[in-house]
Enzyme design. Structure first.
Site, PDB file in Angstrom:
ATOM      1  N   ALA A  10       1.080  -1.245  -0.302  1.00 30.39           N
ATOM      2  CA  ALA A  10      -0.120  -0.359  -0.179  1.00 30.39           C
ATOM      3  C   ALA A  10       1.016   1.682  -0.107  1.00 30.39           C
ATOM      4  CB  ALA A  10      -1.231   0.201   1.622  1.00 30.39           C
ATOM      5  N   GLY A  11       1.930   1.511  -0.710  1.00 29.35           N
ATOM      6  CA  GLY A  11       3.033   2.323  -0.812  1.00 29.35           C
ATOM      7  C   GLY A  11       2.189   3.246  -1.939  1.00 29.35           C
ATOM      8  N   ARG A  89      21.441  -3.897  -8.150  1.00 32.53           N
ATOM      9  CA  ARG A  89      20.885  -4.299  -8.254  1.00 32.53           C
ATOM     10  C   ARG A  89      20.297  -5.291  -8.544  1.00 32.53           C
ATOM     11  NH1 ARG A  89      18.116  -0.186 -12.016  1.00 32.53           N
ATOM     12  NH2 ARG A  89      19.957   1.775 -12.669  1.00 32.53           N
ATOM     13  N   ASN A  96      13.527  -7.881  -3.760  1.00 34.38           N
ATOM     14  CA  ASN A  96      12.021  -7.719  -4.220  1.00 34.38           C
ATOM     15  C   ASN A  96      10.972  -9.358  -4.663  1.00 34.38           C
ATOM     16  OD1 ASN A  96      11.459  -5.427  -3.382  1.00 34.38           O
ATOM     17  ND2 ASN A  96      12.545  -4.567  -5.175  1.00 34.38           N
ATOM     18  N   ASN A 121       8.948  -3.783  -9.936  1.00 37.82           N
ATOM     19  CA  ASN A 121       9.816  -4.144 -10.521  1.00 37.82           C
ATOM     20  C   ASN A 121      10.783  -4.648 -10.341  1.00 37.82           C
ATOM     21  OD1 ASN A 121       9.395  -2.974 -13.836  1.00 37.82           O
ATOM     22  ND2 ASN A 121       9.303  -0.588 -12.309  1.00 37.82           N
ATOM     23  N   ARG A 152       2.942   6.827 -21.852  1.00 34.18           N
ATOM     24  CA  ARG A 152       3.240   7.045 -22.381  1.00 34.18           C
ATOM     25  C   ARG A 152       4.455   7.511 -23.343  1.00 34.18           C
ATOM     26  NH1 ARG A 152       7.092   4.789 -17.237  1.00 34.18           N
ATOM     27  NH2 ARG A 152       6.737   5.672 -15.589  1.00 34.18           N
ATOM     28  N   HIS A 176       9.721  -4.818 -20.431  1.00 35.10           N
ATOM     29  CA  HIS A 176       9.122  -2.811 -19.766  1.00 35.10           C
ATOM     30  C   HIS A 176      10.779  -2.504 -18.864  1.00 35.10           C
ATOM     31  CE1 HIS A 176       7.118  -0.524 -16.989  1.00 35.10           C
ATOM     32  NE2 HIS A 176       7.916  -0.595 -16.554  1.00 35.10           N
TER      33      HIS A 176
HETATM   34  N1  APR Z   1       5.087  -7.396   2.551  1.00 35.03           N
HETATM   35  C1  APR Z   1       3.991  -6.852   2.051  1.00 35.03           C
HETATM   36  N2  APR Z   1       4.300  -4.631   1.616  1.00 35.03           N
HETATM   37  C2  APR Z   1       5.613  -5.123   1.654  1.00 35.03           C
HETATM   38  C3  APR Z   1       7.056  -5.876   2.228  1.00 35.03           C
HETATM   39  C4  APR Z   1       5.891  -7.465   1.958  1.00 35.03           C
HETATM   40  N3  APR Z   1       7.032  -8.167   2.569  1.00 35.03           N
HETATM   41  N4  APR Z   1       7.795  -5.248   1.392  1.00 35.03           N
HETATM   42  C5  APR Z   1       7.456  -3.831   1.454  1.00 35.03           C
HETATM   43  N5  APR Z   1       6.491  -4.064   1.441  1.00 35.03           N
HETATM   44  C6  APR Z   1       5.638  -2.338   0.861  1.00 35.03           C
HETATM   45  C7  APR Z   1       6.250  -0.987   1.632  1.00 35.03           C
HETATM   46  O1  APR Z   1       5.777  -1.283   3.144  1.00 35.03           O
HETATM   47  C8  APR Z   1       6.171  -0.154   1.026  1.00 35.03           C
HETATM   48  O2  APR Z   1       4.814   0.197   1.560  1.00 35.03           O
HETATM   49  O3  APR Z   1       5.871  -2.289  -0.048  1.00 35.03           O
HETATM   50  C9  APR Z   1       5.521  -1.165  -0.537  1.00 35.03           C
HETATM   51  C10 APR Z   1       6.158  -0.115  -1.796  1.00 35.03           C
HETATM   52  O4  APR Z   1       5.221   1.374  -1.396  1.00 35.03           O
HETATM   53  P1  APR Z   1       6.666   2.081  -2.145  1.00 35.03           P
HETATM   54  O5  APR Z   1       7.391   1.731  -1.702  1.00 35.03           O
HETATM   55  O6  APR Z   1       5.533   3.299  -2.093  1.00 35.03           O
HETATM   56  O7  APR Z   1       6.456   1.728  -3.703  1.00 35.03           O
HETATM   57  P2  APR Z   1       5.692   2.869  -5.317  1.00 35.03           P
HETATM   58  O8  APR Z   1       6.214   4.048  -5.518  1.00 35.03           O
HETATM   59  O9  APR Z   1       4.069   2.019  -4.207  1.00 35.03           O
HETATM   60  O10 APR Z   1       6.476   1.561  -5.622  1.00 35.03           O
HETATM   61  C11 APR Z   1       6.214  -0.191  -6.246  1.00 35.03           C
HETATM   62  O11 APR Z   1       5.904  -0.556  -8.616  1.00 35.03           O
HETATM   63  O12 APR Z   1       5.972   1.026 -10.112  1.00 35.03           O
HETATM   64  C12 APR Z   1       6.748  -0.191  -9.797  1.00 35.03           C
HETATM   65  O13 APR Z   1       9.604   0.480  -9.437  1.00 35.03           O
HETATM   66  C13 APR Z   1       7.999   0.571  -8.923  1.00 35.03           C
HETATM   67  O14 APR Z   1       8.881  -1.582  -7.635  1.00 35.03           O
HETATM   68  C14 APR Z   1       7.858  -0.906  -7.244  1.00 35.03           C
HETATM   69  C15 APR Z   1       6.584  -0.977  -7.157  1.00 35.03           C
END
Ligand code: APR
Length: 296
Positions: A10-11, A89, A96, A121, A152, A176
Site C-alpha cells: 500500500a505504498g 541491482r 524483491n 519491478n 507514455r 519493461h
Molecule cells: N509485504 C507487504 N508489503 C511490503 C513488503 C512485504 N514483504 N515489503 C515492502 N512492502 C511495502 C512497503 O511497506 C511499501 O508500503 O510495499 C510498499 C511499496 O511502496 P513504495 O515504496 O511506495 O513503492 P511504490 O512507489 O508504490 O512502487 C511499488 O511499483 O512501479 C513499481 O517500480 C515500482 O517496484 C515498484 C513498485
C-alpha cells in the site's frame, strides 16, 4: 462479476491504484495489505474519508495478514523496497524476488482462483516468479508494464503531432526496461529515434526528479484500466507481460505482448509481425532474463 480486489503493497502505487479503483469500479471489498500495518490502515482510513463525497459502498480494509485477502477475484502485487545506498541491482532484485515469492505462496493459499497482476519491478522477472510460485494458469498471471510504456509513447506522439493520444497508432512491447520495443501500427506514422529514446527513459527521468521514489499515477492508472477490462469483460487489446509459449521462438519467460484481456484474464496473446532485427533483439533479451533468473 468482480467483488473483491486485494492490493499487496500500500505504498505510492498501491494507494493510488486503490483510489482509482474506487472512482471507476463498484466492488464489494477493497483490501490493502502491507508489511507496514500502520501504512495500510492509514491509506484505508484516508480512502474511506472520501466516501461522504464520492458515495461509494465498497468496504475498505488496511491489513497485515494474508488471511484477509481470502477469495479475492483480483490480487495486485505492488510491494517491494526501493534501492538503498550501497545496494546493487542484483541485491535489490533478490530482496524483491523473495517478497514476491512469499506473497505468491499466500495468494495461492488464500485466493487460488484469482487473477494476479504484478506491478513491482523488474516487472518481467517478478511476473515470472509469481507465475511459477502460484502455478496458476499463465492466462491468470500477468504484469503491467508495456501498457504504461504505451501510454507514455502516445502522450509524446500526441504532443508532437497535435493529434489526440487515442488517434496515434503505436504501442510498446517486449521488456519493461530500456530494451522495450516501440512499434508503429500506422503505415504513415514513423516514430523518431528521439521519441523512442524519450519513452525508454521516461520512468528513469521521473525517478531522477523525485530522487527517492518512482512514478505513481502512470502505473496505477494503467493497472486500473487492466482491472476494468477484466471486470467489464471488455475483450480489449492491452500489452501486458505474459508467459511466452513459443511466440517469436521464445518459451518460458515473461515479456510484454499485446493480449486480448477479458474476464478470464488473458484470452489471447497476439503475435506481431516482427522484423528479423526485432526477433533477434527479443531472443537476446529473453536469454539475458533467463540468465538473471539463474542468479536469484
Ligand atoms: N509485504 C507487504 N508489503 C511490503 C513488503 C512485504 N514483504 N515489503 C515492502 N512492502 C511495502 C512497503 O511497506 C511499501 O508500503 O510495499 C510498499 C511499496 O511502496 P513504495 O515504496 O511506495 O513503492 P511504490 O512507489 O508504490 O512502487 C511499488 O511499483 O512501479 C513499481 O517500480 C515500482 O517496484 C515498484 C513498485
Amino acid at each position: 462479476m468482480i467483488k473483491k480486489i486485494s492490493i499487496i503493497g500500500a505504498g505510492g502505487v498501491g494507494s493510488n491504484l486503490a483510489f482509482n479503483i474506487l472512482n471507476n469500479l463498484s466492488i464489494e471489498q477493497l483490501v490493502l495489505l502491507d508489511i507496514n500495518h500502520d501504512q495500510a490502515k492509514a491509506v484505508a482510513c484516508d480512502l474511506e474519508d472520501t466516501r461522504g463525497i464520492l458515495d461509494f459502498s465498497t468496504q475498505i480494509k488496511g491489513v497485515k495478514n494474508y488471511s484477509k485477502i481470502k477469495d479475492s477475484d483480483i490480487v495486485v502485487f505492488s510491494a517491494g523496497i526501493p534501492r538503498k545506498e550501497g545496494m546493487s541491482r542484483l541485491d535489490l532484485l533478490r530482496i524483491n524476488a523473495d517478497i514476491a515469492k512469499g506473497a505468491a505462496a499466500q495468494i495461492k493459499k488464500y485466493s487460488p482462483k484469482s487473477i494476479v497482476i504484478a506491478i513491482t519491478n523488474p516487472l518481467d522477472i517478478i511476473t515470472y516468479l509469481i507465475l511459477k510460485e502460484t502455478k496458476f494458469s499463465p492466462k491468470k498471471v500477468f504484469g503491467m508494464g508495456s501498457s504504461l510504456d504505451t501510454s507514455r509513447l502516445l502522450n509524446i506522439l500526441s504532443k508532437e503531432t497535435g493529434k489526440s493520444a487515442s488517434s496515434c497508432q503505436a504501442f510498446v512491447f517486449g521488456p519493461h526496461s530500456k530494451d522495450m520495443i516501440v512499434n508503429s501500427t500506422a503505415r504513415k506514422q514513423k516514430i523518431r529515434k528521439g521519441t523512442r529514446e524519450t519513452v525508454k527513459y521516461r520512468g528513469a527521468k521521473i525517478v531522477k526528479l523525485f530522487k527517492n521514489k518512482s512514478a505513481v499515477f502512470g502505473p496505477s492508472v494503467a493497472c486500473c484500466k487492466l482491472i476494468e477490462a477484466i471486470s467489464h469483460n471488455k475483450s480489449q487489446i492491452i500489452p501486458v507481460s505474459v508467459l511466452l509459449n513459443g511466440e517469436y521462438g521464445i518459451k518460458n519467460i515473461c515479456l510484454g505482448a499485446r493480449c486480448l484481456i477479458d474476464r478470464s484474464g488473458i484470452a489471447k496473446v497476439i503475435e506481431e509481425d516482427l522484423t528479423v532485427a526485432q526477433k533477434r533483439k527479443l531472443k537476446k533479451i529473453s536469454f539475458s532474463l533467463k540468465e538473471t533468473l539463474k542468479k536469484i
